[in-house]
Design a protein around this motif. Structure first.
Motif, PDB file in Angstrom:
ATOM      1  N   VAL B 241       0.848  -1.184   0.000  1.00  0.00           N
ATOM      2  CA  VAL B 241       0.000   0.000   0.000  1.00  0.00           C
ATOM      3  C   VAL B 241       0.888   1.241   0.000  1.00  0.00           C
ATOM      4  CG1 VAL B 241      -1.706   1.291   1.331  1.00  0.00           C
ATOM      5  CG2 VAL B 241      -1.834  -1.204   1.225  1.00  0.00           C
ATOM      6  N   ARG B 242       0.548   2.203  -0.868  1.00  0.00           N
ATOM      7  CA  ARG B 242       1.364   3.413  -0.971  1.00  0.00           C
ATOM      8  C   ARG B 242       0.502   4.653  -0.723  1.00  0.00           C
ATOM      9  NH1 ARG B 242       4.673   6.236  -5.814  1.00  0.00           N
ATOM     10  NH2 ARG B 242       6.599   6.612  -4.680  1.00  0.00           N
ATOM     11  N   HIS B 243       0.973   5.511   0.169  1.00  0.00           N
ATOM     12  CA  HIS B 243       0.307   6.778   0.439  1.00  0.00           C
ATOM     13  C   HIS B 243       1.264   7.923   0.096  1.00  0.00           C
ATOM     14  CE1 HIS B 243      -3.289   5.495   2.946  1.00  0.00           C
ATOM     15  NE2 HIS B 243      -2.645   4.361   2.744  1.00  0.00           N
ATOM     16  N   GLY B 244       0.678   9.086  -0.182  1.00  0.00           N
ATOM     17  CA  GLY B 244       1.485  10.249  -0.533  1.00  0.00           C
ATOM     18  C   GLY B 244       1.085  11.466   0.291  1.00  0.00           C
ATOM     19  N   MET B 245       1.970  12.454   0.278  1.00  0.00           N
ATOM     20  CA  MET B 245       1.717  13.703   1.017  1.00  0.00           C
ATOM     21  C   MET B 245       2.315  14.871   0.237  1.00  0.00           C
ATOM     22  SD  MET B 245       2.903  14.730   4.914  1.00  0.00           S
ATOM     23  CE  MET B 245       4.659  14.508   4.637  1.00  0.00           C
ATOM     24  N   ASP B 246       1.597  15.966   0.259  1.00  0.00           N
ATOM     25  CA  ASP B 246       2.115  17.219  -0.298  1.00  0.00           C
ATOM     26  C   ASP B 246       2.167  18.187   0.878  1.00  0.00           C
ATOM     27  OD1 ASP B 246       2.247  19.797  -1.248  1.00  0.00           O
ATOM     28  OD2 ASP B 246       0.872  19.480  -2.918  1.00  0.00           O
ATOM     29  N   SER B 247       3.372  18.513   1.326  1.00  0.00           N
ATOM     30  CA  SER B 247       3.492  19.345   2.530  1.00  0.00           C
ATOM     31  C   SER B 247       4.566  20.405   2.362  1.00  0.00           C
ATOM     32  CB  SER B 247       3.826  18.471   3.749  1.00  0.00           C
ATOM     33  OG  SER B 247       4.212  19.286   4.839  1.00  0.00           O
ATOM     34  N   PRO B 248       4.163  21.642   2.066  1.00  0.00           N
ATOM     35  CA  PRO B 248       5.175  22.712   2.040  1.00  0.00           C
ATOM     36  C   PRO B 248       5.801  22.917   3.417  1.00  0.00           C
ATOM     37  CG  PRO B 248       2.947  23.590   1.594  1.00  0.00           C
ATOM     38  CD  PRO B 248       2.821  22.110   1.652  1.00  0.00           C
ATOM     39  N   ALA B 249       5.052  22.579   4.479  1.00  0.00           N
ATOM     40  CA  ALA B 249       5.602  22.761   5.839  1.00  0.00           C
ATOM     41  C   ALA B 249       6.794  21.838   6.073  1.00  0.00           C
ATOM     42  CB  ALA B 249       4.512  22.486   6.877  1.00  0.00           C
ATOM     43  N   VAL B 250       6.730  20.614   5.558  1.00  0.00           N
ATOM     44  CA  VAL B 250       7.876  19.707   5.698  1.00  0.00           C
ATOM     45  C   VAL B 250       9.089  20.297   4.989  1.00  0.00           C
ATOM     46  CG1 VAL B 250       8.828  17.500   4.924  1.00  0.00           C
ATOM     47  CG2 VAL B 250       6.617  17.559   6.076  1.00  0.00           C
ATOM     48  N   ALA B 251       8.860  20.858   3.808  1.00  0.00           N
ATOM     49  CA  ALA B 251       9.989  21.432   3.059  1.00  0.00           C
ATOM     50  C   ALA B 251      10.613  22.591   3.822  1.00  0.00           C
ATOM     51  CB  ALA B 251       9.515  21.876   1.676  1.00  0.00           C
ATOM     52  N   VAL B 430       4.196   0.507   2.248  1.00  0.00           N
ATOM     53  CA  VAL B 430       4.467  -0.525   3.253  1.00  0.00           C
ATOM     54  C   VAL B 430       3.961  -1.876   2.778  1.00  0.00           C
ATOM     55  CG1 VAL B 430       4.378   1.066   5.215  1.00  0.00           C
ATOM     56  CG2 VAL B 430       2.330  -0.202   4.591  1.00  0.00           C
ATOM     57  N   ASP B 431       4.622  -2.890   3.288  1.00  0.00           N
ATOM     58  CA  ASP B 431       4.219  -4.283   3.069  1.00  0.00           C
ATOM     59  C   ASP B 431       3.270  -4.640   4.210  1.00  0.00           C
ATOM     60  OD1 ASP B 431       3.954  -7.012   2.919  1.00  0.00           O
ATOM     61  OD2 ASP B 431       6.104  -7.429   2.760  1.00  0.00           O
ATOM     62  N   THR B 432       1.996  -4.887   3.872  1.00  0.00           N
ATOM     63  CA  THR B 432       1.013  -5.099   4.945  1.00  0.00           C
ATOM     64  C   THR B 432       1.135  -6.481   5.573  1.00  0.00           C
ATOM     65  OG1 THR B 432      -0.683  -5.868   3.395  1.00  0.00           O
ATOM     66  CG2 THR B 432      -0.599  -3.494   3.860  1.00  0.00           C
ATOM     67  N   ALA B 433       2.055  -7.298   5.097  1.00  0.00           N
ATOM     68  CA  ALA B 433       2.328  -8.541   5.819  1.00  0.00           C
ATOM     69  C   ALA B 433       3.097  -8.251   7.104  1.00  0.00           C
ATOM     70  CB  ALA B 433       3.125  -9.505   4.945  1.00  0.00           C
ATOM     71  N   PHE B 434       3.598  -7.020   7.218  1.00  0.00           N
ATOM     72  CA  PHE B 434       4.341  -6.646   8.414  1.00  0.00           C
ATOM     73  C   PHE B 434       3.705  -5.473   9.155  1.00  0.00           C
ATOM     74  CE2 PHE B 434       7.332  -9.051   5.952  1.00  0.00           C
ATOM     75  CZ  PHE B 434       8.022  -9.784   6.908  1.00  0.00           C
ATOM     76  N   LEU B 435       3.252  -4.467   8.406  1.00  0.00           N
ATOM     77  CA  LEU B 435       2.678  -3.276   9.037  1.00  0.00           C
ATOM     78  C   LEU B 435       1.298  -3.008   8.434  1.00  0.00           C
ATOM     79  CD1 LEU B 435       5.832  -0.960   8.898  1.00  0.00           C
ATOM     80  CD2 LEU B 435       4.858  -1.999  10.959  1.00  0.00           C
ATOM     81  N   PRO B 436       0.336  -2.565   9.246  1.00  0.00           N
ATOM     82  CA  PRO B 436      -0.968  -2.231   8.671  1.00  0.00           C
ATOM     83  C   PRO B 436      -0.833  -1.144   7.605  1.00  0.00           C
ATOM     84  CG  PRO B 436      -1.044  -2.214  11.082  1.00  0.00           C
ATOM     85  CD  PRO B 436       0.397  -2.345  10.690  1.00  0.00           C
ATOM     86  N   GLY B 437      -1.681  -1.200   6.587  1.00  0.00           N
ATOM     87  CA  GLY B 437      -1.598  -0.248   5.479  1.00  0.00           C
ATOM     88  C   GLY B 437      -1.705   1.195   5.933  1.00  0.00           C
ATOM     89  N   ASP B 438      -2.475   1.447   6.987  1.00  0.00           N
ATOM     90  CA  ASP B 438      -2.649   2.851   7.401  1.00  0.00           C
ATOM     91  C   ASP B 438      -1.384   3.429   8.021  1.00  0.00           C
ATOM     92  OD1 ASP B 438      -2.655   1.582   9.849  1.00  0.00           O
ATOM     93  OD2 ASP B 438      -4.332   2.747  10.667  1.00  0.00           O
ATOM     94  N   VAL B 439      -0.412   2.568   8.338  1.00  0.00           N
ATOM     95  CA  VAL B 439       0.858   3.085   8.868  1.00  0.00           C
ATOM     96  C   VAL B 439       1.567   3.945   7.814  1.00  0.00           C
ATOM     97  CG1 VAL B 439       3.179   2.414   9.624  1.00  0.00           C
ATOM     98  CG2 VAL B 439       1.180   1.285  10.584  1.00  0.00           C
ATOM     99  N   ALA B 440       1.352   3.620   6.532  1.00  0.00           N
ATOM    100  CA  ALA B 440       1.978   4.437   5.485  1.00  0.00           C
ATOM    101  C   ALA B 440       1.517   5.887   5.603  1.00  0.00           C
ATOM    102  CB  ALA B 440       1.647   3.869   4.104  1.00  0.00           C
TER     103      ALA B 440
END
Lengths: 77, 596
Positions: B241-251, B430-440
């Protein structure tokens, strides 16, 4: 002279983005001056070739012009 | 070699395709470059025809260039860059080790021609995606498919599908810079370095990469055998599972931290990713593979073709603050980027040797890739990072989103930036065999919280999970820290018993001080009753390693004690009469023979 030569190599590694004058005048680290990771790696290669030395990335203080100059001077003793 | 005409795309009217003939300065054949080997292995890991490694791309055509000029430019492009006329051919019998790159000096490329009613760039993008939806036949097909999109008869865009075996992100930027000049008919000087030259250089005597190999050996010896040495879970469907973020604050926060600590924003993001991974998985030391562009080496900077390789980066996360980790981690990331050019076969051999010695497969399937051009942002919002209210307001603009789910990915976690220049575009898979998908998704918001917090206060490393709002994994009773590794000792004992085919075996955690008198370190000792075929530590170790392949929960005992008979009770093993004992790692190890 060594300081000026290292500054020239920093400028060369940056592809000319940083001028020798700016590098010599800077009182901040090279990354803060705008030297990117890839330019920094280029710089290390240039320094090792020119001064026939090993630049140890774990040596500390290698993120400033004066730190690099000191490191190279120490290796040449 | 020719390409098939592209498929029909909605909104475009197909005109008769054209054929571009090309004749380059040379052809030839050579072994794969180390960079080509990396992508080649990845393609072989997927099913035949999988388009995962295809690049869909569009180039605008500006000015008044006609169709013939654009087709000429396409021909010049293929003539200039040997990588665009390279096939990957199996040389005789065998598998990938015998694959070679074969550059055709001349050939033909079929180029589709389309008329768009409106929005030619958008239409070209859709067409490029269509062209890239089919896997390349690497042995028989050019690694480039393209089509010209016109509007009212005038070319407006070139739609491209490219094999990642031919070009990487750096090469795409090179081609993008050349393209308008080629369309304008400029006669550009030929590239001074091509993959054939690179292959020859990598086989020079002495070959490059000696220092990089030493870097790998050191890293392999200190890295946890896996960052994922904890109980697995029922995977989600699809598994990755892949999640993304757009954060000018992180930059903005990353820029501030980089300036304050004399590091690069790339290092800030790498170390933050490592810190989150270490915090979630309960490790005082994180190992990530960084995708190294290798473009700082002379020659490779100007080469069109894949040059990237994976580099191993091990960062200490045990004590101190996130700022301490940044300064240390920056040096580790720089050393990794510096040591990313190596012979993959030699590193693989070192990898396997370390696995044999450690007693487990070394799983390094945690990755970080910074794809930003020149490794930096430009044109960030003019926000003073010292102004907490302004930074908080900037966080209102943060957007997180679900990217996709995949059934097969060669990674357990993958951190990556996006190419956006004026905001931090960041992704976690993340590989959900190890971590839940929402951890991404939670890692993305956790990354932002960590970096923004670190601008205004010191963040102790043991508080990273709490600050980031992440839950560390739980290991049930029986899991024990052995050096940098977590081990399920009961499962390890069960494995040894299965290998022995009997319950007459035990695994015990013992203290083992070294000869130098350093503090005692825990080690696993396996006790068993010798039997034919399992009558030396070497034979037992080989059997255990075979049975443990691919597992991240068990660790082969460091020491094997083969007894003549089992004790009356489980606690009696150490006192049993011993037939032979040793590490089983090599015939020359400190094996002692008793009673023979």
């Amino acid at each position: 002279m060594l300081r000026e030569r290292v500054a020239e190599l920093v400028s060369k590694a940056s592809g000319g983005d940083l001028t020798v004058a700016d590098i010599l005048a800077a009182n901040c680290s090279l990354p803060a001056l705008g030297l990117t990771s890839i330019a920094y790696l280029r710089l290390i290669d240039l320094l090792e070739t020119e001064f026939d030395c090993d630049v140890d990335l774990d040596g500390g203080h290698l993120d400033t012009l004066d730190g690099l100059v000191e490191h190279i001077a120490g290796q040449r003793k | 070699m020719t390409t098939s005409p592209p498929a029909q795309v909605t909104g475009l009217t197909a005109l008769p395709p054209r054929t571009v003939e090309f004749r380059g300065a040379r052809g030839g054949q050579a072994a794969l470059t180390w960079g080509q080997q990396g992508i080649w292995r990845s393609t072989q890991w997927l099913d035949d025809g999988d388009p995962y490694f295809n690049l869909a791309w569009t180039l605008p055509v500006t000015g008044a260039a006609g169709l013939d000029a654009v087709l000429r430019a396409v021909g010049r492009l293929v003539e200039r860059h040997e990588t665009l006329r390279t096939a990957f051919v199996r040389n005789g019998e065998g598998t990938g080790e015998n694959t070679v790159q074969r550059v055709s000096r001349e050939g033909r490329l079929t180029v589709g021609v389309y008329e768009a009613a409106a929005k030619p760039m958008s239409a070209a993008k859709a067409l490029a995606a269509e062209l890239a939806a089919t896997g390349f036949d690497y042995a028989a097909e050019l690694p480039i498919r393209c089509a010209v999109v016109c509007q009212r008869g005038r070319p407006r865009a070139l739609a491209l599908a490219l094999s990642h075996l031919a070009l990487d992100g750096w090469s795409l930027n090179m081609v993008a810079a050349e393209w308008p000049r080629l369309v304008a008919g400029e006669d550009l000087p030929g590239p001074g370095w091509q993959p054939l030259d690179q292959a020859a250089s990598e086989r020079s005597d002495p070959p490059p990469g000696g220092q990089a190999l030493r870097h790998w050996r050191t890293g392999l010896a200190s890295a946890p055998r896996s960052m994922f040495d904890f109980p697995t879970r029922e995977p989600e469907e699809p598994r990755f599972v892949r999640h993304g973020m757009d954060s000018p604050a992180v930059a903005v926060a990353a820029e501030a931290l980089a300036a304050r600590h004399g590091v690069t924003t790339s290092s800030v993001l790498t170390v933050a990713s490592a810190a989150l991974l270490a915090a979630v998985t309960g490790h005082p030391r994180a190992a990530l593979q960084l995708i190294v562009s290798n473009r700082h080496h002379p020659g490779m900077e100007a080469m069109a073709g894949p040059a990237a390789q994976d580099g191993l980066c091990v960062v200490e996360m045990g004590a101190g603050t996130f700022a301490d980790a940044l300064r240390h981690g920056h040096r580790r990331t720089m050393a990794t980027y510096r040591n990313g050019h190596y012979d993959p076969a030699l590193v693989l051999a070192a990898w396997e040797a370390e696995a044999w010695d450690r007693g487990a497969d070394i799983d390094l399937d945690a990755f970080f890739n910074d794809v930003r051009q020149a490794g930096r942002w430009q044109g960030l919002p003019p926000v003073d990072p010292g102004d907490a209210a302004a930074l908080a307001a900037l966080r209102e603009r943060t957007r997180t989103f679900f990217v996709g789910a995949y059934s097969k990915v060669k990674a357990r976690i993958f951190f990556a930036t996006g190419p956006a220049p004026s905001t931090c575009e960041f992704y976690v898979l993340v590989d959900t065999a190890f971590l839940p998908g929402d951890v991404a998704g939670r890692m993305l918001t956790g990354l932002e919280e960590l970096l923004v917090r670190a601008v205004s206060e010191e963040v102790p490393l043991d508080q990273v999970a709490k600050v980031a709002g992440l839950d560390p994994v739980l290991r049930p009773a029986g899991w024990t820290a052995i050096g940098p590794d977590w081990v399920d000792v009961p499962e390890t004992e069960a494995l040894l018993r299965r290998v022995c085919g009997t319950d007459l075996a035990a695994v015990v955690v013992e203290d083992a001080g070294d000869d130098a008198g350093d503090a005692a370190a825990a080690r696993l000792t396996g006790y068993l009753v010798a039997r034919p075929g399992l009558d030396t530590p070497e034979a037992v170790h080989a059997a255990v390693m075979r049975a443990a392949a691919g597992r991240t929960d068990v660790l082969a005992p460091h020491h094997y004690v083969l007894c003549t008979a089992s004790p009356a009770g489980p606690a009696g093993w150490p006192a049993c009469p011993r037939l032979i004992e040793g590490g089983g790692r090599a015939p020359s190890s400190a094996m002692t023979v008793l009673g023979r």
